[in-house]
Design a protein around this motif. Structure first.
Motif, PDB file in Angstrom:
ATOM      1  N   PHE A 241     -75.779 -32.803  27.811  1.00 29.60           N
ATOM      2  CA  PHE A 241     -74.275 -33.312  27.455  1.00 29.60           C
ATOM      3  C   PHE A 241     -73.932 -32.242  26.548  1.00 29.60           C
ATOM      4  O   PHE A 241     -74.250 -32.007  25.232  1.00 29.60           O
TER       5      PHE A 241
ATOM      6  N   TYR B  49     -70.528 -35.626  34.392  1.00 26.68           N
ATOM      7  CA  TYR B  49     -71.254 -36.709  33.809  1.00 26.68           C
ATOM      8  C   TYR B  49     -71.240 -38.141  34.260  1.00 26.68           C
ATOM      9  O   TYR B  49     -70.078 -38.492  34.678  1.00 26.68           O
TER      10      TYR B  49
ATOM     11  N   VAL C 258     -66.063 -36.805  34.698  1.00 29.80           N
ATOM     12  CA  VAL C 258     -66.936 -37.808  34.249  1.00 29.80           C
ATOM     13  C   VAL C 258     -66.585 -38.958  35.386  1.00 29.80           C
ATOM     14  O   VAL C 258     -65.188 -39.299  35.558  1.00 29.80           O
TER      15      VAL C 258
END
Length: 381
Positions: free
Chosen positions: A115, A176, A153
């Motif tokens: 991340f 993500y 995301v």
């Protein structure tokens, strides 16, 4: 809500335990801290003592202590580290700043994989009941963003979410996933391969839930606030007027962030929500460039701009293409064709044709405009 403080290891373990309570809210937790001094002390109380604080009910206090004491925090840390993960608490410096400012930030964050808090992140979300139109839009917009160095995301759900993340993975770009289970599980199970590919491509799987927590219906609306919270903008590709994607859009607006929505046919239920968002002020979204152009100047240095040299004509080795890709090139070499043309001429279904054209476009072999595909003028083969 947070204060800079160094937590002892025992306090960290106690907070991980308390996070096991399914319904724990950040405001409850910090009010309890004010009364009892620490998470360690909260765990030492009786349900009646917690209830007498008037912060939570007796039933909630009983369930909080029961669930917290069922979870072994040392095992939780060990399982997380075994899968290349880490556990962040709200007080930690590397806990994402954009989540710290939420009305209800996650008390504990489990992150599996890599991340990058400095990366520009954009939520790409939508319905599970994806249409061919929605798939094409999710493919193209996510590819545009990923190629520009922006991290997509999403929620690893069926439909738009997984389509958007597959587009990033196809380009070997990080994406993500914020999930409604613990990071030790994969839901839906059909996306297990995608989850592995996300991690292999430098992406991350993120959750506020304990490692092995199963999916429960109310987990998913709550995880949407994290998707919106991590992201600079939220893009809704398709969704009915009451779809979960609109919850994410609403949460983004509440966080003061811009929302983009893809317009769709007025008679399509799956475009009902996005059309409504546009009617109510969301920015119409036609390509990833619309989002890229909206990124504030101070972040533009992180955008990958296509070098002029990349527009010089390049040669592609046709031997590296699959048979069906070669057939497609033969068809398109002399004229522009639509998706429907490809379906009819190759006798394949819409989903297969959409994936085929998307892959050729990502490779830079084809160009598309107004729904028609042609040979990219910068390439020869």
């Amino acid at each position: 809500m947070t204060t800079k403080m160094e937590l002892s290891q025992q306090e960290r373990l106690a907070r991980i335990q308390l996070n096991a309570f399914t319904y724990l809210r950040a405001d409850w937790f910090y009010k309890l801290i004010e009364v009892f001094g620490s998470a360690e002390n909260i765990l030492k109380q009786t349900p009646m003592a917690l209830a007498e604080s008037k912060i939570i009910s007796l039933d909630s206090a009983k369930n909080l202590l029961k669930e917290a004491k069922t979870l072994n925090p040392d095992e939780e840390i060990a399982k997380t580290e075994k899968v290349n993960g880490k556990i962040l608490l709200l007080e930690d410096e590397d806990y994402p700043e954009s989540l710290k400012t939420l009305k209800e930030p996650p008390l504990v964050l489990y992150i599996r994989g890599n991340f990058n808090p400095q990366a520009i992140k954009v939520a790409v979300v939508g319905t599970r009941k994806i249409t061919p139109y929605g798939k094409r839009c999710a493919d193209k917009i996510s590819a545009d963003l990923s190629n520009a160095g922006i991290v997509v995301v999403s929620g690893l759900a069926r439909g738009i979410d997984s389509t958007a993340q597959k587009a990033a993975v196809a380009l070997n770009k990080p994406t993500y996933s914020v999930v409604g289970t613990g990071i030790g599980r994969c839901y839906p199970a059909e996306n297990r391969k995608l989850a592995t590919e996300i991690l292999d491509n430098g992406g991350a799987i993120i959750s506020e839930l304990p490692f092995d927590k199963p999916p429960l219906p109310f987990h998913f609306p709550r995880r949407n606030r994290i998707i919106a919270g991590l992201s600079m903008f939220t893009a809704v590709i398709e969704g009915e007027e009451k779809s979960g994607a609109l919850i994410t859009a609403k949460l983004a607006l509440e966080q003061g962030k811009d929302v983009f929505a893809v317009p769709g046919p007025i008679d399509s239920l799956q475009s009902g929500g996005t059309n409504m968002l546009i009617r109510d002020g969301a920015t119409p979204l036609f390509s990833g460039q619309d989002i890229i152009d909206a990124i504030p100047m101070e972040f533009q240095k992180n955008i990958v701009v296509e070098d002029s040299k990349s527009k010089e004509e390049k040669s592609i080795n046709i031997a590296n293409l699959s048979d069906i890709e070669k057939q497609t090139l033969e068809l398109i070499a002399s004229s522009e064709l639509s998706l429907d043309d490809i379906v009819n001429k190759l006798n394949i279904n819409v989903s297969e044709a959409s994936t085929l054209l998307f892959n050729l476009e990502v490779k830079g072999i084809l160009a598309s405009k107004d729904g028609l595909y042609s040979k990219n003028k910068f390439f020869s083969y």
